[in-house]
Structure formats: structure tokens, C-alpha cells
Design an enzyme around this catalytic site. Structure first.
Site, PDB file in Angstrom:
ATOM      1  N   GLY A 239       0.766  -1.398   0.146  1.00  0.00           N
ATOM      2  CA  GLY A 239       0.032   0.027  -0.013  1.00  0.00           C
ATOM      3  C   GLY A 239       0.588   1.416   0.075  1.00  0.00           C
ATOM      4  O   GLY A 239       0.289   2.424  -0.050  1.00  0.00           O
ATOM      5  N   GLU A 275       3.614  -6.923   0.677  1.00  0.00           N
ATOM      6  CA  GLU A 275       3.086  -7.139  -0.523  1.00  0.00           C
ATOM      7  C   GLU A 275       2.861  -5.723  -1.449  1.00  0.00           C
ATOM      8  O   GLU A 275       1.889  -5.495  -1.870  1.00  0.00           O
ATOM      9  CB  GLU A 275       1.734  -7.938  -0.412  1.00  0.00           C
ATOM     10  CG  GLU A 275       1.612  -9.025   0.314  1.00  0.00           C
ATOM     11  CD  GLU A 275       0.291  -9.526   1.044  1.00  0.00           C
ATOM     12  OE1 GLU A 275      -0.406  -8.929   0.894  1.00  0.00           O
ATOM     13  OE2 GLU A 275       0.104 -10.618   1.696  1.00  0.00           O
ATOM     14  N   PRO A 276       4.061  -5.171  -1.862  1.00  0.00           N
ATOM     15  CA  PRO A 276       4.069  -4.061  -2.671  1.00  0.00           C
ATOM     16  C   PRO A 276       3.563  -4.274  -3.836  1.00  0.00           C
ATOM     17  O   PRO A 276       4.002  -5.363  -4.530  1.00  0.00           O
ATOM     18  CB  PRO A 276       5.216  -3.467  -2.496  1.00  0.00           C
ATOM     19  CG  PRO A 276       6.274  -4.676  -2.477  1.00  0.00           C
ATOM     20  CD  PRO A 276       5.386  -5.663  -1.545  1.00  0.00           C
ATOM     21  N   ARG A 278       1.829  -1.149  -6.315  1.00  0.00           N
ATOM     22  CA  ARG A 278       1.829   0.165  -6.909  1.00  0.00           C
ATOM     23  C   ARG A 278       3.185   0.645  -7.006  1.00  0.00           C
ATOM     24  O   ARG A 278       3.653   1.201  -8.091  1.00  0.00           O
ATOM     25  CB  ARG A 278       0.765   1.061  -6.052  1.00  0.00           C
ATOM     26  CG  ARG A 278       0.517   2.395  -6.812  1.00  0.00           C
ATOM     27  CD  ARG A 278      -0.071   3.239  -5.980  1.00  0.00           C
ATOM     28  NE  ARG A 278      -1.345   2.653  -5.409  1.00  0.00           N
ATOM     29  CZ  ARG A 278      -2.751   2.870  -5.981  1.00  0.00           C
ATOM     30  NH1 ARG A 278      -2.718   3.288  -7.193  1.00  0.00           N
ATOM     31  NH2 ARG A 278      -3.728   2.300  -5.551  1.00  0.00           N
ATOM     32  N   ARG A 314      -8.641   4.677 -14.062  1.00  0.00           N
ATOM     33  CA  ARG A 314      -8.310   5.251 -12.701  1.00  0.00           C
ATOM     34  C   ARG A 314      -9.023   6.596 -12.395  1.00  0.00           C
ATOM     35  O   ARG A 314      -9.377   7.001 -11.532  1.00  0.00           O
ATOM     36  CB  ARG A 314      -6.715   5.172 -12.351  1.00  0.00           C
ATOM     37  CG  ARG A 314      -6.116   4.078 -12.243  1.00  0.00           C
ATOM     38  CD  ARG A 314      -4.783   4.134 -11.845  1.00  0.00           C
ATOM     39  NE  ARG A 314      -4.731   4.431 -10.315  1.00  0.00           N
ATOM     40  CZ  ARG A 314      -4.357   5.561  -9.907  1.00  0.00           C
ATOM     41  NH1 ARG A 314      -4.229   6.450 -10.857  1.00  0.00           N
ATOM     42  NH2 ARG A 314      -4.365   6.095  -8.682  1.00  0.00           N
ATOM     43  N   CYS A 346     -18.326   7.318 -25.360  1.00  0.00           N
ATOM     44  CA  CYS A 346     -19.450   8.035 -25.189  1.00  0.00           C
ATOM     45  C   CYS A 346     -19.885   7.930 -23.594  1.00  0.00           C
ATOM     46  O   CYS A 346     -21.124   7.485 -23.361  1.00  0.00           O
ATOM     47  CB  CYS A 346     -20.753   7.341 -25.919  1.00  0.00           C
ATOM     48  SG  CYS A 346     -20.516   7.681 -27.683  1.00  0.00           S
ATOM     49  N   GLU A 347     -19.102   8.552 -22.768  1.00  0.00           N
ATOM     50  CA  GLU A 347     -19.425   8.896 -21.425  1.00  0.00           C
ATOM     51  C   GLU A 347     -18.824  10.181 -20.853  1.00  0.00           C
ATOM     52  O   GLU A 347     -17.749  10.438 -21.329  1.00  0.00           O
ATOM     53  CB  GLU A 347     -19.005   7.703 -20.484  1.00  0.00           C
ATOM     54  CG  GLU A 347     -19.346   6.231 -20.972  1.00  0.00           C
ATOM     55  CD  GLU A 347     -20.553   5.908 -20.029  1.00  0.00           C
ATOM     56  OE1 GLU A 347     -20.996   6.756 -19.118  1.00  0.00           O
ATOM     57  OE2 GLU A 347     -21.200   4.903 -20.457  1.00  0.00           O
ATOM     58  N   TYR A 375      -2.550  -0.760 -11.877  1.00  0.00           N
ATOM     59  CA  TYR A 375      -3.731  -0.602 -12.068  1.00  0.00           C
ATOM     60  C   TYR A 375      -4.327   0.167 -13.491  1.00  0.00           C
ATOM     61  O   TYR A 375      -4.957   1.191 -13.324  1.00  0.00           O
ATOM     62  CB  TYR A 375      -4.403   0.306 -10.997  1.00  0.00           C
ATOM     63  CG  TYR A 375      -4.100  -0.725  -9.849  1.00  0.00           C
ATOM     64  CD1 TYR A 375      -4.683  -1.702  -9.329  1.00  0.00           C
ATOM     65  CD2 TYR A 375      -2.976  -0.095  -8.774  1.00  0.00           C
ATOM     66  CE1 TYR A 375      -4.409  -2.503  -8.229  1.00  0.00           C
ATOM     67  CE2 TYR A 375      -2.646  -1.052  -7.698  1.00  0.00           C
ATOM     68  CZ  TYR A 375      -3.129  -2.043  -7.399  1.00  0.00           C
ATOM     69  OH  TYR A 375      -2.955  -2.755  -6.164  1.00  0.00           O
TER      70      TYR A 375
END
Length: 422
Positions: A239, A275-276, A278, A314, A346-347, A375
């Protein structure tokens, strides 16, 4: 630190100009730097030097097989959260004894798969999961090594959608009930209680939440040992955040994180797992897109790219910031103007940035999204029937496509028409 720098006015990935990749692969695409991935893994190794430890890369950040093979060759373990990720880790050459299985919804089939291939440990998240795992272990004639994930009710001070350590989150067992659940685990057949697991969230930019959580884990370790449990491994999760806005943010360094680990739990004599994901993969990747149009609207301008929210979700999902830079370096002193940077989906949510200061960009110009290695591609989709974005790995002056863009024919042929419609 990364290896994406301007040389002779062109942004490079290591020694490869991004314009060269774009010419061969087309846009949009992701590109990853081998040197950056390796460097970030080794920085964590150095941060935990002196402790018995294993770095288990969090595959959910980026599960491309070439990336996994790189980490497997470096000696990394893997943190997986599905049977599919487990299969990928095995296929990449990671032995089962270096794989940790996390996640709140492990099925009996996934448990059986991991037990048959060998598993370092299951991070158990609930009592029903614990009972199911016991049943599967007994049925397969194996023993399941476990750590129980405790929820310490610690505020990680991160985005609500990626906080995992508060009492209202779905993860783990309340730490106040831990001794009761550990006693239950010790009494179940097929279960070997080996450790404690904790993970409080993602993109943390302060060390204090880690200190608070790890101190609670240290206290729990002593209490469980007093109860007769052989607690010999602590999984401290991951994290640690990365600087998405390079000009304004400086999250803690892995060295500082390692110091907190040593100060809070280093005296317990436990093997440490982290547990890296990112921090290892994030700044090791870019997404490169091409400008389709520059549109003048009512009181604002729009930079319309061929990359979209289905390629990089993201910003739409987390209101996340990515630095966006031209691939051709602007002349020093070039005036910047505010512009909305959007995709073609189209959003209205297909917006990467609003009123972002950018130098002049014209149709056909390439732009690069920094800090997109985690991600990014792993969360991409084929929404609007847009082909899945390809991935490229660079090593020095070489590059290879490590996931190809599917053709439209391949996309269409995955569907089938029922016989009664013929």
C-alpha cells in the site's frame, strides 16, 4: 525514480524513443521499463535488509506475464487474489511455496488448486472461509498453512475505495476477536496456524497509519504466543503510495517504511512478508495515446485522445491524477493553457483531466500518461468494442509487445450466435 526521460527532444523508455514504439504498435499502448521494475523491487529488498523477509509482489497491480517472469527471476514471491492470478504466477515460474493467497472470496475450487500446487500460505479473512479451507484440506489429504487477516480499525488516510483497514471495510476479522478466531483455527483439522496478516489500504502517503497498525500486530503476536500459538510469520501487506503529482507530492520512501517495520515488529523474530504492487509497478509504466482532435467548446478547449477510460479507468473510477506530458518535448518557455483532456468513449466520465495546464498540442501529436504501470492495463476493458490496449516491455534499446492488441475479428469471434437464430 524511473527511466522515462527526454533525449534529443523525444521522450524515451530507457533507450527506446516512444515515437518508434508508436510507429510499430499504434496507439494507445502501455510501455513498461525493465530497469525501473528491477530497481523498485531491489529498493524494497534493501529497505528490509537485516530482517528475514520475502517480498510478495501484489499481482493485481500489473499481472502481465513478462512482468511476472521478471520478478520470478529476481526471486520475488507473489500475492494473488484469485485462482486466475495463482495460475499466472505458476505459469510465470513462481513456485507455490512463494505464493500467498489473499482475498475475501476464495472458493473451494481455488483452495484445492493452491493446495495441489503447494502454497506458502492462505491469508484467511473470515470464519466461514476458515471452515471451508479445513474441509478442503482434509478432503485432499493436505495441510493448509494460514495467517489470519486482522482488521485493526486503523484509518489509512487514503481514498475511500482503496481503504481496507477500517471496521466498516469488508476485509479481515476484527482484531478484538482475533484470539477467539485463532483458537478456533488451531482446533480445526488440516489447518496450520503460522502467522498474522494485516493490510490497511493502498496509496498511503503517511507512515503513521503503518506504525499504528504494526504496533497492534506486535501486541497481538505476544498475546497469541502466550495462548500457545507458534506465530512465526507476519504479513504486513503493501500500500505504500507513489507520487502521481510529481511537482506536489513526496510519499515516504521504502527505506523509511522499512525503518517503521524494524522499529515496530523487528524484535519479534518473525519472518516478514510485504506485498507491494503500486510502488513497484506504478512509475515503471506509461500509457501513450495520440491526439485525434483539439476541439474548441464554449469557454473551454478539449484535447480528444484515442486513449479512453476503458484503457485507463483510474481517473474515472478514483478521480485519480496522472501527469500527462507531450512525447515531443516543448521548447523551454512555451506558454501553457488550460484544457480538458478526454477520450472518445460515449461517457462524460471519459475524462482524464479538467483544465489541465498543457503546452500546445495538435492532432496527431503523442502524449504520455505517467505513473500508469499499476492498475492501468490490468483494469482495462473492451467497452464500446474498443480493442484491449496492448502492452510493451522495454529492456535497454530493445522492446517487445508482451500483450498484443486483438483484432476486431478476434473480438467478434469470441461471441457465438445461438443455433435457433440461424
Amino acid at each position: 525514480m524511473d527511466h522515462f526521460l527526454y533525449r534529443d527532444g523525444i521522450l524515451h523508455a530507457e533507450d527506446v524513443p516512444l515515437t518508434e514504439i508508436a510507429a510499430q504498435v499504434g496507439t494507445p499502448f502501455y510501455v513498461y521499463s525493465t530497469a525501473t521494475l528491477t530497481r523498485h523491487y531491489r529498493v524494497f529488498q534493501e529497505a528490509l535488509d537485516g530482517l528475514d523477509h520475502l517480498i510478495c509482489y501484489a499481482m493485481k497491480a500489473n499481472s502481465n506475464m513478462a512482468v511476472l517472469r521478471l520478478f520470478a527471476d529476481l526471486g520475488a514471491g507473489m500475492d494473488v487474489v484469485s485462482g486466475g492470478e495463482f495460475r499466472r504466477a505458476i505459469a510465470a515460474g513462481v513456485p507455490g511455496e512463494r505464493i500467498v493467497f489473499s482475498g475475501v472470496g476464495k472458493t473451494p475450487g481455488e483452495m484445492r488448486l493452491a493446495l495441489e500446487h503447494g502454497i506458502r500460505q492462505f491469508n484467511v479473512e473470515s470464519e466461514p472461509e476458515l471452515q471451508a479451507l479445513s474441509q478442503v484440506a482434509v478432503a485432499t489429504g493436505t495441510t493448509a498453512p494460514i495467517a489470519i487477516r486482522v482488521n485493526p480499525d486503523v484509518d489509512a488516510r487514503t481514498h475511500a475505495k482503496i481503504a481496507t483497514g477500517k471496521s466498516e471495510n469488508k476485509f479481515g476479522i476484527p482484531i478484538a476477536r482475533a484470539r477467539e478466531v485463532y483458537a478456533m483455527a488451531a482446533a480445526l483439522p488440516g489447518i496450520d496456524v503460522i502467522g498474522i496478516d494485516v493490510h490497511i489500504g493502498s496509496q498511503l502517503t503517511e507512515l503513521e497509519p503503518y506504525q499504528n497498525a504494526f504496533r497492534l500486530v506486535a501486541e497481538l503476536t505476544e498475546a497469541l504466543r502466550a495462548d500457545g500459538h507458534d506465530i512465526r510469520r507476519l504479513d504486513l501487506g503493501g500500500g505504500l503510495g507513489i507520487p502521481y503529482e510529481r511537482a506536489n507530492s513526496a510519499p515516504p520512501l521504502p527505506f523509511d517504511y522499512g525503518r517503521v517495520v524494524k522499529e515496530t515488529v523487528g524484535h519479534l523474530g518473525c519472518e516478514i512478508e510485504i506485498e507491494p504492487g503500486r510502488l513497484i509497478a506504478g512509475n515503471a509504466g506509461l500509457m501513450v495515446a495520440s491526439t485525434i482532435y483539439v476541439k474548441e467548446g464554449e469557454g473551454r478547449s478539449f484535447l480528444i485522445l484515442d486513449g479512453a477510460m476503458n484503457d485507463l479507468i483510474r481517473p474515472a473510477m478514483y478521480e485519480a491524477h496522472h501527469d500527462i506530458v507531450p512525447v515531443v518535448e516543448p521548447v523551454p518557455g512555451t506558454e501553457q493553457q488550460p484544457i480538458d483532456i478526454v477520450g472518445p468513449v460515449c461517457e462524460s466520465g471519459d475524462t482524464f483531466a479538467k483544465q489541465r495546464l498543457m503546452p500546445p498540442v495538435a492532432a496527431g501529436d503523442l502524449v504520455a500518461f505517467r505513473s500508469a504501470g499499476a492498475y492501468g492495463a490490468v483494469m482495462a476493458s473492451e467497452y464500446n468494442s474498443r480493442p484491449l490496449v496492448p502492452e510493451v516491455l522495454v529492456h535497454g534499446d530493445q522492446f517487445a509487445v508482451v500483450r498484443a492488441r486483438p483484432t476486431y475479428e478476434e473480438m467478434i469471434e469470441r461471441d457465438s450466435i445461438p443455433a435457433w437464430m440461424d
